[in-house]
Design a protein around this motif. Sequence first.
Motif, PDB file in Angstrom:
ATOM      1  N   ARG A   1       1.310  -1.212  -0.200  1.00 33.80           N
ATOM      2  CA  ARG A   1      -0.131  -0.209  -0.212  1.00 33.80           C
ATOM      3  C   ARG A   1       0.774   1.118  -0.185  1.00 33.80           C
ATOM      4  NH1 ARG A   1      -2.990  -2.457   4.285  1.00 33.80           N
ATOM      5  NH2 ARG A   1      -1.675  -0.774   6.033  1.00 33.80           N
TER       6      ARG A   1
ATOM      7  N   PRO B   1      -9.975   3.780  -6.380  1.00 33.65           N
ATOM      8  CA  PRO B   1     -10.589   2.337  -6.198  1.00 33.65           C
ATOM      9  C   PRO B   1     -10.399   2.198  -7.640  1.00 33.65           C
ATOM     10  CG  PRO B   1     -11.743   4.580  -4.926  1.00 33.65           C
ATOM     11  CD  PRO B   1     -10.542   5.024  -5.767  1.00 33.65           C
TER      12      PRO B   1
ATOM     13  N   ARG C   1      -9.488  -2.050  -8.222  1.00 31.20           N
ATOM     14  CA  ARG C   1     -10.292  -2.494  -8.950  1.00 31.20           C
ATOM     15  C   ARG C   1     -10.248  -4.178 -10.231  1.00 31.20           C
ATOM     16  NH1 ARG C   1     -14.019  -0.203  -9.012  1.00 31.20           N
ATOM     17  NH2 ARG C   1     -15.419  -0.205  -6.609  1.00 31.20           N
TER      18      ARG C   1
ATOM     19  N   TYR D   1      -6.840  -5.324  -8.227  1.00 29.79           N
ATOM     20  CA  TYR D   1      -7.263  -6.981  -8.206  1.00 29.79           C
ATOM     21  C   TYR D   1      -7.576  -7.882  -9.350  1.00 29.79           C
ATOM     22  CZ  TYR D   1      -9.285 -10.286  -5.383  1.00 29.79           C
ATOM     23  OH  TYR D   1     -10.065 -11.612  -4.709  1.00 29.79           O
TER      24      TYR D   1
ATOM     25  N   HIS E   1      -8.880  -6.440  -0.239  1.00 33.62           N
ATOM     26  CA  HIS E   1      -9.530  -6.234   0.461  1.00 33.62           C
ATOM     27  C   HIS E   1      -8.454  -4.883   1.009  1.00 33.62           C
ATOM     28  CE1 HIS E   1     -13.388  -7.388   0.729  1.00 33.62           C
ATOM     29  NE2 HIS E   1     -13.122  -7.079  -0.246  1.00 33.62           N
TER      30      HIS E   1
ATOM     31  N   GLY F   1      -6.516  -2.599  -0.032  1.00 28.67           N
ATOM     32  CA  GLY F   1      -7.284  -0.748  -0.080  1.00 28.67           C
ATOM     33  C   GLY F   1      -8.193  -0.941  -1.323  1.00 28.67           C
ATOM     34  N   GLY F   2      -8.267  -2.129  -1.798  1.00 25.78           N
ATOM     35  CA  GLY F   2      -9.694  -2.432  -2.801  1.00 25.78           C
ATOM     36  C   GLY F   2     -11.276  -2.637  -2.364  1.00 25.78           C
ATOM     37  N   THR F   3     -11.959  -1.873  -2.884  1.00 22.51           N
ATOM     38  CA  THR F   3     -13.162  -1.784  -2.766  1.00 22.51           C
ATOM     39  C   THR F   3     -14.861  -2.285  -3.955  1.00 22.51           C
ATOM     40  OG1 THR F   3     -13.511   0.252  -3.250  1.00 22.51           O
ATOM     41  CG2 THR F   3     -13.352  -0.231  -1.161  1.00 22.51           C
ATOM     42  N   ASP F   4     -15.748  -3.194  -3.271  1.00 17.85           N
ATOM     43  CA  ASP F   4     -16.129  -3.092  -4.695  1.00 17.85           C
ATOM     44  C   ASP F   4     -15.461  -4.163  -5.342  1.00 17.85           C
ATOM     45  OD1 ASP F   4     -18.945  -3.938  -5.540  1.00 17.85           O
ATOM     46  OD2 ASP F   4     -18.282  -2.239  -6.804  1.00 17.85           O
ATOM     47  N   LEU F   5     -14.991  -4.934  -4.654  1.00 19.04           N
ATOM     48  CA  LEU F   5     -14.229  -6.768  -5.018  1.00 19.04           C
ATOM     49  C   LEU F   5     -14.930  -7.613  -6.334  1.00 19.04           C
ATOM     50  CD1 LEU F   5     -11.109  -6.603  -3.647  1.00 19.04           C
ATOM     51  CD2 LEU F   5     -11.399  -5.272  -4.756  1.00 19.04           C
TER      52      LEU F   5
ATOM     53  N   GLU G   1     -12.323  -9.230   8.575  1.00 22.01           N
ATOM     54  CA  GLU G   1     -12.548  -7.928   7.453  1.00 22.01           C
ATOM     55  C   GLU G   1     -11.062  -7.049   7.672  1.00 22.01           C
ATOM     56  OE1 GLU G   1     -14.686  -6.349   6.553  1.00 22.01           O
ATOM     57  OE2 GLU G   1     -16.501  -8.252   6.557  1.00 22.01           O
TER      58      GLU G   1
ATOM     59  N   LEU H   1      -9.122   2.831   5.270  1.00 25.24           N
ATOM     60  CA  LEU H   1      -9.006   4.038   4.329  1.00 25.24           C
ATOM     61  C   LEU H   1      -8.075   5.262   4.642  1.00 25.24           C
ATOM     62  CD1 LEU H   1     -11.692   2.861   1.516  1.00 25.24           C
ATOM     63  CD2 LEU H   1      -9.553   2.495   1.284  1.00 25.24           C
TER      64      LEU H   1
END
Length: 332
Positions: A131, A152, A156, A159, A195, A198-202, A311, A316
Amino acid sequence: MLLPHQIVEQSLQNHFDRNVRQHYFRGMEFAEPAGDPGWFGPGSAVWHVHSHLETLIFGLQCAAYLERLDPSIYWMGVHHSRLVERSEDPATPPRIDPRGLAVRLGHSIAFFIGTAYGTTETAERLAQTVRAMHHTIKGTRPDGAPYDADDPDWLRWNYATVVWGLATAHEMYHPRPLRGRKLDEYYGEFVRVGHALGGTDLPTTKAETHDCLKSYTPKLALTHGAAMATGHHLPMPESAVDWAIRDTMPTWAKQLIGHRSPNVVERTARRAAVWTVINGLHAAAGPIPEFTQAQARVADGVDPALAPHTEPRYVLGSDPVRTRDDVEFTFA
């Protein structure tokens, strides 16, 4: 006295020790504390998939090939990576630096072995370092479009290319590949890594990952780097490896680079040849020590106090500010 196959195994392990493990695995812990399952633990799909080092390495090449179809990825590499040799003449296309390529691959192998089999502390530290490197990668492409490795949307894409490359290489070339729901377990578990970066909505399944990748097609292009790294102009054995990498790509991605699969008989024969080479190397090298150390670490069971968290701990924007020199010193 060592038997012939033991001599070959020792030779391959020594080669990996000299060129990868001693340079890129420093500070990583796999043997203790006892009972720490790390991020995934025994019985996980990730432990099964990543234990086959040769397929893992091939999958990383597949991911990198797909990833650089994003022009921003290409220019991030040109501007910030040691992968390329830069010229003072802006009209001179950048060239791949073999040493830089080896360093990048070494770090990638260490990261995906360390996050799979390392202790929880090891995995968290590796993620924080990656990161921190991403935080330093910001700039502008020659066409004026900005790029930011913390975006982001970029995270995505990055990832999805990685999990697709690793999972597809596993499907095609692992001697005991996961299929169907079992393979989706890998996609679902591996999202833990995304995650943490830092990834979101993967995406969390093979189908979702395919759809996610395809949704980026309006942004993709055959960059100079991708064009120069593919095609029949490459010498053997590079051209054979190049074909096998392109063969793992989704149909729409193959169309983007003008790749056409041969007839089913030739394609089957080519895949069989690659399978034989990859698994021949794996059989000769034997299991990786990091996997066996992790197995021994939890042989007496998992300590509930050290059980994996579901989790990510990363929030972030919570990372300390570090310069690129600081990051590279840590990651050296």
